[in-house]
Design a protein around this motif. Structure first.
Motif, PDB file in Angstrom:
ATOM      1  N   PHE A 186       1.205  -1.543   0.117  1.00 22.35           N
ATOM      2  CA  PHE A 186       0.386  -0.384   0.012  1.00 22.35           C
ATOM      3  C   PHE A 186       0.939   1.267   0.007  1.00 22.35           C
ATOM      4  CE2 PHE A 186      -2.215  -3.700   2.185  1.00 22.35           C
ATOM      5  CZ  PHE A 186      -3.318  -3.851   1.443  1.00 22.35           C
ATOM      6  N   SER A 187       0.190   2.234  -0.732  1.00 24.36           N
ATOM      7  CA  SER A 187       1.180   3.771  -0.772  1.00 24.36           C
ATOM      8  C   SER A 187       0.659   3.923   0.881  1.00 24.36           C
ATOM      9  CB  SER A 187       1.006   4.414  -1.762  1.00 24.36           C
ATOM     10  OG  SER A 187      -0.820   4.803  -1.423  1.00 24.36           O
ATOM     11  N   SER A 188       1.659   4.885   1.219  1.00 23.20           N
ATOM     12  CA  SER A 188       2.055   5.560   2.497  1.00 23.20           C
ATOM     13  C   SER A 188       0.933   6.916   2.243  1.00 23.20           C
ATOM     14  CB  SER A 188       3.223   6.937   1.599  1.00 23.20           C
ATOM     15  OG  SER A 188       4.349   6.161   2.447  1.00 23.20           O
ATOM     16  N   PHE A 189       0.291   7.569   0.774  1.00 19.23           N
ATOM     17  CA  PHE A 189      -0.673   8.094   0.598  1.00 19.23           C
ATOM     18  C   PHE A 189      -2.011   7.458   1.340  1.00 19.23           C
ATOM     19  CE2 PHE A 189      -4.424   9.591  -1.214  1.00 19.23           C
ATOM     20  CZ  PHE A 189      -4.352  11.132  -1.036  1.00 19.23           C
ATOM     21  N   SER A 190      -2.333   6.418   1.163  1.00 18.19           N
ATOM     22  CA  SER A 190      -3.405   5.810   1.482  1.00 18.19           C
ATOM     23  C   SER A 190      -3.554   4.882   2.839  1.00 18.19           C
ATOM     24  CB  SER A 190      -3.354   4.413  -0.023  1.00 18.19           C
ATOM     25  OG  SER A 190      -2.649   3.059   0.633  1.00 18.19           O
ATOM     26  N   GLN A 191      -2.582   4.429   3.674  1.00 17.62           N
ATOM     27  CA  GLN A 191      -2.276   4.334   4.476  1.00 17.62           C
ATOM     28  C   GLN A 191      -2.624   5.755   5.973  1.00 17.62           C
ATOM     29  OE1 GLN A 191      -2.533   1.106   4.507  1.00 17.62           O
ATOM     30  NE2 GLN A 191      -0.410   0.777   5.826  1.00 17.62           N
ATOM     31  N   VAL A 192      -2.396   6.700   5.413  1.00 14.96           N
ATOM     32  CA  VAL A 192      -2.196   7.912   6.338  1.00 14.96           C
ATOM     33  C   VAL A 192      -3.990   8.359   5.688  1.00 14.96           C
ATOM     34  CG1 VAL A 192      -2.144  10.884   6.217  1.00 14.96           C
ATOM     35  CG2 VAL A 192      -0.177   9.136   5.646  1.00 14.96           C
ATOM     36  N   MET A 193      -4.456   8.044   4.249  1.00 15.20           N
ATOM     37  CA  MET A 193      -6.243   7.747   3.897  1.00 15.20           C
ATOM     38  C   MET A 193      -6.588   7.469   5.368  1.00 15.20           C
ATOM     39  SD  MET A 193      -6.015  10.866   2.451  1.00 15.20           S
ATOM     40  CE  MET A 193      -8.179  10.566   2.626  1.00 15.20           C
ATOM     41  N   PHE A 194      -6.414   6.194   4.826  1.00 17.84           N
ATOM     42  CA  PHE A 194      -7.435   5.148   5.564  1.00 17.84           C
ATOM     43  C   PHE A 194      -7.259   6.017   7.353  1.00 17.84           C
ATOM     44  CE2 PHE A 194      -6.817   0.981   9.086  1.00 17.84           C
ATOM     45  CZ  PHE A 194      -8.120   0.727   8.340  1.00 17.84           C
ATOM     46  N   LEU A 195      -6.062   6.251   8.000  1.00 13.56           N
ATOM     47  CA  LEU A 195      -6.130   6.976   9.378  1.00 13.56           C
ATOM     48  C   LEU A 195      -7.110   7.414   9.255  1.00 13.56           C
ATOM     49  CD1 LEU A 195      -4.316   6.485  12.713  1.00 13.56           C
ATOM     50  CD2 LEU A 195      -2.617   8.112  11.474  1.00 13.56           C
ATOM     51  N   ILE A 196      -7.004   9.049   8.517  1.00 14.58           N
ATOM     52  CA  ILE A 196      -8.387   9.894   9.092  1.00 14.58           C
ATOM     53  C   ILE A 196      -9.682   9.658   8.371  1.00 14.58           C
ATOM     54  CG2 ILE A 196      -8.306  11.892   7.696  1.00 14.58           C
ATOM     55  CD1 ILE A 196      -5.627  12.201   6.528  1.00 14.58           C
ATOM     56  N   GLU A 197      -9.616   8.400   7.681  1.00 14.41           N
ATOM     57  CA  GLU A 197     -10.740   8.037   8.028  1.00 14.41           C
ATOM     58  C   GLU A 197     -11.262   7.546   9.019  1.00 14.41           C
ATOM     59  OE1 GLU A 197     -11.143   5.947   4.039  1.00 14.41           O
ATOM     60  OE2 GLU A 197     -10.837   7.604   2.445  1.00 14.41           O
ATOM     61  N   SER A 198     -10.056   6.104   9.544  1.00 13.04           N
ATOM     62  CA  SER A 198     -10.646   5.680  10.693  1.00 13.04           C
ATOM     63  C   SER A 198     -10.909   6.272  11.947  1.00 13.04           C
ATOM     64  CB  SER A 198      -9.979   4.669  10.802  1.00 13.04           C
ATOM     65  OG  SER A 198      -8.639   4.774  11.054  1.00 13.04           O
ATOM     66  N   VAL A 199     -10.162   7.670  12.297  1.00  9.90           N
ATOM     67  CA  VAL A 199     -10.383   8.272  13.461  1.00  9.90           C
ATOM     68  C   VAL A 199     -11.251   9.007  13.463  1.00  9.90           C
ATOM     69  CG1 VAL A 199      -8.868  10.554  14.481  1.00  9.90           C
ATOM     70  CG2 VAL A 199      -7.795   8.355  13.949  1.00  9.90           C
ATOM     71  N   GLY A 200     -11.496   9.221  12.061  1.00 10.73           N
ATOM     72  CA  GLY A 200     -12.687  10.922  11.682  1.00 10.73           C
ATOM     73  C   GLY A 200     -14.172  10.219  11.956  1.00 10.73           C
ATOM     74  N   ALA A 201     -14.399   8.755  11.929  1.00 18.10           N
ATOM     75  CA  ALA A 201     -15.451   8.013  12.103  1.00 18.10           C
ATOM     76  C   ALA A 201     -15.956   7.853  13.021  1.00 18.10           C
ATOM     77  CB  ALA A 201     -15.161   7.104  11.067  1.00 18.10           C
ATOM     78  N   GLU A 202     -15.038   7.868  13.846  1.00 22.19           N
ATOM     79  CA  GLU A 202     -14.669   7.318  15.451  1.00 22.19           C
ATOM     80  C   GLU A 202     -14.965   8.970  16.212  1.00 22.19           C
ATOM     81  OE1 GLU A 202     -11.863   5.167  17.135  1.00 22.19           O
ATOM     82  OE2 GLU A 202     -11.968   3.897  15.614  1.00 22.19           O
ATOM     83  N   PHE A 203     -14.029   9.537  15.680  1.00 25.09           N
ATOM     84  CA  PHE A 203     -14.441  11.174  16.628  1.00 25.09           C
ATOM     85  C   PHE A 203     -15.895  11.843  16.179  1.00 25.09           C
ATOM     86  CE2 PHE A 203      -9.473  10.740  17.418  1.00 25.09           C
ATOM     87  CZ  PHE A 203      -9.910  11.837  18.181  1.00 25.09           C
ATOM     88  N   LEU A 204     -16.270  11.362  14.537  1.00 19.68           N
ATOM     89  CA  LEU A 204     -17.118  11.863  14.566  1.00 19.68           C
ATOM     90  C   LEU A 204     -19.177  11.753  15.750  1.00 19.68           C
ATOM     91  CD1 LEU A 204     -18.921  13.671  13.059  1.00 19.68           C
ATOM     92  CD2 LEU A 204     -19.269  11.519  11.188  1.00 19.68           C
ATOM     93  N   GLY A 205     -19.304  11.006  16.313  1.00 23.13           N
ATOM     94  CA  GLY A 205     -19.822  10.694  17.179  1.00 23.13           C
ATOM     95  C   GLY A 205     -19.429  11.243  18.652  1.00 23.13           C
ATOM     96  N   VAL A 206     -18.599  11.085  19.307  1.00 20.21           N
ATOM     97  CA  VAL A 206     -17.940  11.438  19.613  1.00 20.21           C
ATOM     98  C   VAL A 206     -18.055  13.047  20.036  1.00 20.21           C
ATOM     99  CG1 VAL A 206     -16.213  11.223  22.269  1.00 20.21           C
ATOM    100  CG2 VAL A 206     -17.501   9.551  20.848  1.00 20.21           C
ATOM    101  N   GLY A 207     -17.763  13.654  18.952  1.00 20.70           N
ATOM    102  CA  GLY A 207     -17.636  14.556  19.048  1.00 20.70           C
ATOM    103  C   GLY A 207     -18.550  14.829  18.955  1.00 20.70           C
ATOM    104  N   LEU A 208     -19.528  15.041  18.953  1.00 17.84           N
ATOM    105  CA  LEU A 208     -20.835  15.964  18.510  1.00 17.84           C
ATOM    106  C   LEU A 208     -21.851  15.261  19.844  1.00 17.84           C
ATOM    107  CD1 LEU A 208     -22.434  14.327  15.160  1.00 17.84           C
ATOM    108  CD2 LEU A 208     -21.902  16.585  15.432  1.00 17.84           C
ATOM    109  N   ILE A 209     -21.770  14.704  20.717  1.00 22.42           N
ATOM    110  CA  ILE A 209     -21.514  14.570  21.495  1.00 22.42           C
ATOM    111  C   ILE A 209     -21.307  15.606  22.805  1.00 22.42           C
ATOM    112  CG2 ILE A 209     -22.512  12.895  23.882  1.00 22.42           C
ATOM    113  CD1 ILE A 209     -22.793  10.581  22.035  1.00 22.42           C
ATOM    114  N   ALA A 210     -19.812  15.620  22.600  1.00 27.89           N
ATOM    115  CA  ALA A 210     -19.077  16.619  23.000  1.00 27.89           C
ATOM    116  C   ALA A 210     -19.364  18.195  22.922  1.00 27.89           C
ATOM    117  CB  ALA A 210     -17.885  16.416  22.830  1.00 27.89           C
ATOM    118  N   ALA A 211     -19.869  18.557  21.189  1.00 30.14           N
ATOM    119  CA  ALA A 211     -20.449  19.470  21.131  1.00 30.14           C
ATOM    120  C   ALA A 211     -21.731  19.902  21.645  1.00 30.14           C
ATOM    121  CB  ALA A 211     -20.314  19.866  19.289  1.00 30.14           C
ATOM    122  N   LEU A 212     -22.460  18.685  21.884  1.00 24.67           N
ATOM    123  CA  LEU A 212     -23.795  18.986  22.163  1.00 24.67           C
ATOM    124  C   LEU A 212     -23.594  19.904  24.076  1.00 24.67           C
ATOM    125  CD1 LEU A 212     -25.994  16.370  20.447  1.00 24.67           C
ATOM    126  CD2 LEU A 212     -26.115  19.497  20.366  1.00 24.67           C
ATOM    127  N   ALA A 213     -22.701  18.562  24.432  1.00 24.30           N
ATOM    128  CA  ALA A 213     -23.039  19.105  26.074  1.00 24.30           C
ATOM    129  C   ALA A 213     -21.938  20.338  26.203  1.00 24.30           C
ATOM    130  CB  ALA A 213     -22.008  17.719  26.490  1.00 24.30           C
TER     131      ALA A 213
END
Length: 189
Positions: free
Chosen positions: A162-189
């Protein structure tokens, strides 16, 4: 770092309950100790750290950096903060002694690599990662070049890479998906 206690606790709970953090933190792998080293570096780098002795602060920062690098190379991402904090302490001491203390701590923290060389020489039949029997082998071990550190992916012949770019994009996508729900809850709080 100047953050209110409640906000710091919320951030720690949010980070500590992320699915990937829980997953990696409960595996027999390097991530839990790596988080401990990085957290300790963040604590010592804090502007309000209680040590008034710049020599001690630089030594501890160097020691933690060396231990973190001996443990797992991802700790290098915290290096700019550690270097900035160490240089700030050197500036506060108005001497080069604090810098010497920091370099001494770093060298002491990197001692596990010398231990690998010693074990290799004392017990050649022992199992360990890499080849620490020569200086070039020790450097390859430090740089993790046998499993593609700078490629950000394992490089084996005959397998899909895999290319370095695809690895970095995978990391950004997976962390972004995990942060989205928790980030929305924290923003509402």
């Amino acid at each position: 770092w100047g953050v209110r206690t409640e906000a710091a606790w919320l951030a720690a709970v949010v980070f500590g309950t992320f699915p990937s953090v829980v997953y990696f933190g409960t595996q027999a792998e390097v991530f839990s100790l790596n988080h401990l080293f990085v957290s300790a570096i963040l604590w010592v780098c804090a502007p309000k750290f209680s040590s008034k002795n710049p020599y001690k602060r630089c030594f501890v920062l160097g020691l933690l950096a060396g231990l973190a690098l001996s443990h797992h190379q991802t700790a290098v991402f915290i290096a700019p903060l550690g270097v900035w904090s160490a240089l700030s302490s050197c500036r506060a001491s108005k001497t080069w002694s604090a810098l010497v203390a920091g370099v001494g701590g770093l060298l002491l923290g990197l001692m596990p690599y010398l231990y690998l060389s010693w074990v290799d020489a004392a017990r050649p039949d022992s199992w360990h990662w890499g080849d620490p029997s020569s200086l070039s082998g020790l450097l390859d071990l430090f740089l993790r070049s046998d499993y593609g550190t700078f490629q950000m992916t394992i490089v084996k012949s005959g397998e899909e890479t895999f290319s370095s770019f695809s690895q970095v994009m995978f990391l950004i996508e997976s962390v972004g998906a995990e942060f989205l729900g928790v980030g929305l809850i924290a923003a509402l709080a």
